[in-house]
Scaffold this motif. Structure first.
Motif, PDB file in Angstrom:
ATOM      1  N   UNK A 154      -5.801  -4.529  -7.791  1.00 43.18           N
ATOM      2  CA  UNK A 154      -5.379  -3.162  -7.567  1.00 43.18           C
ATOM      3  C   UNK A 154      -4.517  -3.039  -6.536  1.00 43.18           C
ATOM      4  N   UNK A 155      -3.928  -1.985  -5.989  1.00 45.00           N
ATOM      5  CA  UNK A 155      -2.993  -1.959  -4.788  1.00 45.00           C
ATOM      6  C   UNK A 155      -3.652  -2.580  -3.616  1.00 45.00           C
ATOM      7  N   UNK A 156      -4.951  -1.837  -3.468  1.00 45.43           N
ATOM      8  CA  UNK A 156      -5.902  -2.078  -2.540  1.00 45.43           C
ATOM      9  C   UNK A 156      -7.282  -2.429  -2.827  1.00 45.43           C
ATOM     10  N   UNK A 157      -7.957  -3.109  -2.143  1.00 46.48           N
ATOM     11  CA  UNK A 157      -9.194  -3.436  -2.555  1.00 46.48           C
ATOM     12  C   UNK A 157     -10.302  -3.410  -1.314  1.00 46.48           C
ATOM     13  N   UNK A 158     -11.517  -3.597  -1.711  1.00 45.91           N
ATOM     14  CA  UNK A 158     -12.577  -3.891  -0.498  1.00 45.91           C
ATOM     15  C   UNK A 158     -12.113  -4.849   0.585  1.00 45.91           C
ATOM     16  N   UNK A 159     -11.408  -5.840  -0.119  1.00 50.20           N
ATOM     17  CA  UNK A 159     -11.006  -7.077   0.736  1.00 50.20           C
ATOM     18  C   UNK A 159      -9.705  -7.535   0.042  1.00 50.20           C
ATOM     19  N   UNK A 160      -8.688  -7.865   0.591  1.00 42.71           N
ATOM     20  CA  UNK A 160      -7.378  -8.667   0.352  1.00 42.71           C
ATOM     21  C   UNK A 160      -7.603  -9.933   0.152  1.00 42.71           C
ATOM     22  N   UNK A 161      -7.283 -10.359  -0.616  1.00 37.98           N
ATOM     23  CA  UNK A 161      -7.581 -12.018  -0.941  1.00 37.98           C
ATOM     24  C   UNK A 161      -6.546 -12.531  -1.933  1.00 37.98           C
ATOM     25  N   UNK A 162      -6.396 -13.798  -2.091  1.00 35.64           N
ATOM     26  CA  UNK A 162      -5.363 -14.497  -2.753  1.00 35.64           C
ATOM     27  C   UNK A 162      -5.563 -15.105  -4.064  1.00 35.64           C
ATOM     28  N   UNK A 196       2.003  -7.156 -13.458  1.00 38.40           N
ATOM     29  CA  UNK A 196       2.417  -6.021 -12.341  1.00 38.40           C
ATOM     30  C   UNK A 196       1.866  -6.427 -10.950  1.00 38.40           C
ATOM     31  N   UNK A 197       0.738  -6.913 -10.935  1.00 36.79           N
ATOM     32  CA  UNK A 197       0.045  -7.132  -9.419  1.00 36.79           C
ATOM     33  C   UNK A 197      -0.568  -8.632 -10.062  1.00 36.79           C
ATOM     34  N   UNK A 198      -1.094  -9.424  -9.036  1.00 39.98           N
ATOM     35  CA  UNK A 198      -1.719 -10.774  -9.013  1.00 39.98           C
ATOM     36  C   UNK A 198      -2.737 -10.541  -9.981  1.00 39.98           C
ATOM     37  N   UNK A 199      -3.241 -11.611 -10.911  1.00 42.97           N
ATOM     38  CA  UNK A 199      -4.360 -11.725 -11.745  1.00 42.97           C
ATOM     39  C   UNK A 199      -4.810 -12.919 -11.896  1.00 42.97           C
ATOM     40  N   UNK A 200      -5.811 -13.029 -12.583  1.00 42.51           N
ATOM     41  CA  UNK A 200      -6.532 -14.563 -13.168  1.00 42.51           C
ATOM     42  C   UNK A 200      -6.966 -14.353 -14.376  1.00 42.51           C
ATOM     43  N   UNK A 211       0.794  -1.142   0.082  1.00 44.55           N
ATOM     44  CA  UNK A 211       0.143   0.030   0.041  1.00 44.55           C
ATOM     45  C   UNK A 211       0.804   1.360  -0.134  1.00 44.55           C
ATOM     46  N   UNK A 212       2.187   1.157   0.544  1.00 44.26           N
ATOM     47  CA  UNK A 212       3.127   2.405   0.338  1.00 44.26           C
ATOM     48  C   UNK A 212       3.516   2.735  -0.992  1.00 44.26           C
ATOM     49  N   UNK A 213       3.388   1.941  -1.871  1.00 47.20           N
ATOM     50  CA  UNK A 213       3.630   2.201  -3.110  1.00 47.20           C
ATOM     51  C   UNK A 213       2.700   2.996  -4.034  1.00 47.20           C
ATOM     52  N   UNK A 214       1.568   3.334  -3.702  1.00 46.23           N
ATOM     53  CA  UNK A 214       0.598   4.103  -4.158  1.00 46.23           C
ATOM     54  C   UNK A 214       0.923   5.403  -4.542  1.00 46.23           C
ATOM     55  N   UNK A 215       0.008   6.163  -4.973  1.00 48.70           N
ATOM     56  CA  UNK A 215      -1.438   5.778  -5.681  1.00 48.70           C
ATOM     57  C   UNK A 215      -1.408   4.877  -6.683  1.00 48.70           C
ATOM     58  N   UNK A 216      -2.785   4.280  -6.796  1.00 49.03           N
ATOM     59  CA  UNK A 216      -2.749   3.233  -7.935  1.00 49.03           C
ATOM     60  C   UNK A 216      -3.444   3.795  -8.896  1.00 49.03           C
ATOM     61  N   UNK A 217      -2.870   3.832 -10.191  1.00 51.76           N
ATOM     62  CA  UNK A 217      -3.439   4.475 -11.600  1.00 51.76           C
ATOM     63  C   UNK A 217      -4.107   3.182 -12.389  1.00 51.76           C
ATOM     64  N   UNK A 218      -5.341   3.251 -12.544  1.00 53.00           N
ATOM     65  CA  UNK A 218      -6.031   2.338 -13.329  1.00 53.00           C
ATOM     66  C   UNK A 218      -5.189   1.963 -14.358  1.00 53.00           C
ATOM     67  N   UNK A 219      -5.287   0.571 -14.911  1.00 49.32           N
ATOM     68  CA  UNK A 219      -4.556   0.268 -15.850  1.00 49.32           C
ATOM     69  C   UNK A 219      -5.441   0.799 -17.176  1.00 49.32           C
ATOM     70  N   UNK A 220      -4.462   1.368 -18.387  1.00 51.07           N
ATOM     71  CA  UNK A 220      -5.142   1.668 -19.372  1.00 51.07           C
ATOM     72  C   UNK A 220      -5.135   0.559 -20.383  1.00 51.07           C
ATOM     73  N   UNK A 221      -6.059   0.681 -21.445  1.00 49.56           N
ATOM     74  CA  UNK A 221      -6.440  -0.462 -22.547  1.00 49.56           C
ATOM     75  C   UNK A 221      -5.024  -1.003 -23.208  1.00 49.56           C
ATOM     76  N   UNK A 222      -4.237   0.271 -23.411  1.00 44.24           N
ATOM     77  CA  UNK A 222      -2.821  -0.187 -24.252  1.00 44.24           C
ATOM     78  C   UNK A 222      -2.049  -0.836 -23.146  1.00 44.24           C
TER      79      UNK A 222
END
Lengths: 168, 376
Positions: free
Chosen positions: B85-93, B124-128, B29-40
């Motif tokens: 994102x960097x942080x969300x409503x809940x932090x999950x795996x 860049x961050x975890x994804x499925x 969380x200290x690396x923010x703020x989070x910039x939403x990923x662009x389509x590009x």
């Protein structure tokens, strides 16, 4: 003070509704949802902003009244938390900041009393916290009623009535 | 009755993987703020995974208060990308989500996992990446709030969806999780109270890490939960967020096409899923004004339908405990992570998170009423 805050919020809502939202690509559902949320936030702010200080004073007064008469007793953790609460209750600062500080200190006292508070004090504290939370959650539900999450809107007060007189 | 207990100063009996991701979040969380990923940017990441020019039709999806979501086409399939994102409503795996989605394939309808980027090497961050499952979360033209809350079902839709809602829940709870590949899920130990304690410790840690403004009722609730842990003799796979809004159905015939949002799944007590679904915040008013849980059932109808379909007996005391736990957990989410993510600008939907947080007081009202009842 001119143009006033109500006028500026209303202008922003109108711009969002009449210009921005219609211009959003219908396939961009995230942008459409964000725009709707902005309008929702602005409408809620329009209702709340001029009453925020009065509302915070109402909440603080009820919390202070709740804590009156409680006599903390117990071991070192309870005594230290009670001292912190007494310090937090000392007048000073804006109503919202003061209310949050007293809430924080009360929360710490509940946790400390769970460790080493005397049983009679814990019982009295829990009774007081539950009674306060019953009143405060109704107030806070009323304060945020316009967000539309409440299943029982008929129970809620109007924001105009959330004053010192209706606090208890 | 006096409510006493120690607060969560330590992390005994918390699932190791949950503890790890909550700790990782504190650094991230200290690396923010989070910039939403662009389509590009997303296109570039997907092409690094699948090859240049191999994807098409990429666009953002709405919803997903804790993930950035995109849909795209690749190899003749429509796929969904869910990125942290960097942080969300809940932090999950994502690793646990990958495991449970693969395990539930063929048990209940779920999207199929096509790629899991556990450490964010590609995105860049975890994804499925999963298959796209067609369907809707609410009937056409029906009213609903954000995140599927207050969805308005008429009698036609209730008749179509309520039986499937029960059947799928019973299938989840009947799943043989011990035989599945779920290496990041803590299995039951020897203590029958451990199932409940793990949940209190999980959400107690979230609250301790992320609290913005204190509420004494939250401390009281945590004390009560620690003093009243029920024994669980029949652990099941708990979905963790089983309610309307988290499944899709065919808007024509009403067949459930996917159960979604498995990120809170864990091994636990079946009462937990029942109590979660019974939370007033997930309910709506029926045509006759009665409270309808998930918009589909009266409370007693829901419980008896579950008992009849599962063969299990609902224990009122355990259900009451998990009712308190569910209300407290909702409040923890709404009043901590939800607000810290918005405050720090570490999410792509800060406006949604700060809006959702206003629902916390409905939850606190329910929690207070429960604790008052629990005193007597």
């Amino acid at each position: 003070m001119t143009p006033d805050i109500d006028l500026r919020i209303a202008s922003m809502v109108r711009a969002m509704e009449d210009v921005v939202r219609p211009a959003i690509d219908p396939l961009n559902s995230l942008a459409a949802e964000q725009a709707a949320l902005i309008v929702g936030h602005l409408r809620l702010l329009a209702i709340q902003w001029s009453k925020a200080e009065s509302y915070a004073r109402t909440c603080l007064a009820d919390l202070e009244a709740t804590l009156e008469g409680l006599a903390p007793s117990g071991g070192p953790a309870t005594r230290a938390a009670a001292a912190d609460l007494a310090e937090a209750r000392a007048p000073g600062g804006g109503a919202e900041a003061h209310y949050k500080a007293v809430m924080r200190a009360t929360d710490s006292l509940v946790r400390a009393a769970a460790r080493d508070g005397d049983p009679a004090f814990r019982e009295a504290l829990h009774h007081a916290v539950l009674a306060f939370s019953t009143r405060q959650s109704l107030r806070d539900r009323s304060w945020f009623a316009a967000s539309g999450f409440d299943l029982n809107p008929a129970e809620l007060h109007s924001i105009a009535n959330l004053t010192m007189e209706t606090a208890r | 009755m006096i409510l006493t207990a120690e607060t969560t100063d330590t992390c005994v009996a918390i699932e190791p993987r949950i503890f790890a991701i909550l700790e990782e979040k504190k650094a991230r969380r200290l690396t923010g703020p989070y910039i939403p990923r662009s389509i590009a940017q997303v296109t570039a990441s997907l092409e690094s995974l699948y090859g240049p020019g191999s994807i098409s039709g990429l666009r953002r999806m709405a919803g997903g208060a804790s993930k950035e979501q995109f849909v795209f086409d690749h190899g003749g399939e429509r796929l969904v990308l869910r990125m942290d994102p960097l942080e969300g409503l809940i932090e999950t795996c994502r690793r646990r989500e990958d495991q449970v989605l693969r395990a539930m394939h063929g048990v209940v309808p779920v999207p199929e996992v096509r790629h899991a980027d556990i450490d964010g090497a590609t995105f860049g961050l975890p994804a499925l990446v999963t298959t796209f499952v067609p369907g809707v979360a609410k009937p056409p033209q029906a009213a609903a709030s954000v995140s599927g809350l207050r969805t308005d079902f008429d009698a036609h839709w209730i008749a179509l969806l309520a039986p499937a809602f029960i059947d799928n829940l019973v299938c989840i709870h009947g799943f043989d999780y011990r035989a599945a590949a779920l290496p990041d899920f803590a299995m039951p130990g020897g203590d029958p109270h451990e199932m409940a304690l793990r949940q209190v410790n999980w959400w107690g840690k979230v609250w301790a890490d992320d609290v913005v403004d204190a509420f004494p009722i939250m401390a009281l609730a945590e004390c009560w939960l620690r003093e009243n842990l029920p024994a669980c003799t029949d652990p099941v796979l708990v979905h963790g967020d089983y309610r309307t809004g988290n499944y899709l159905f065919d808007p024509a015939g009403g067949e459930v096409t996917a159960i979604l949002d498995w990120e809170l799944a864990h091994v636990g007590d079946f009462h937990e899923d029942l109590a979660w679904n019974l939370q007033p915040i997930f309910a709506n008013r029926g045509a006759d004004g009665e409270t309808m849980t998930s918009g589909l059932f009266r409370r007693d109808e829901f419980l008896s339908a579950y008992e009849n379909a599962s063969g299990r007996t609902v224990d009122p005391a355990a259900l009451f405990f998990y009712d308190v736990l569910a209300a407290w957990k909702c409040a923890v989410i709404d009043l901590s992570s939800c607000l810290t993510a918005a405050r720090d600008g570490n999410n792509h939907q800060d406006a949604l998170l700060s809006w959702l947080a206003t629902s916390a007081h409905v939850v606190l009202s329910h929690l207070t009423a429960l604790l008052e009842k629990g005193r007597h």
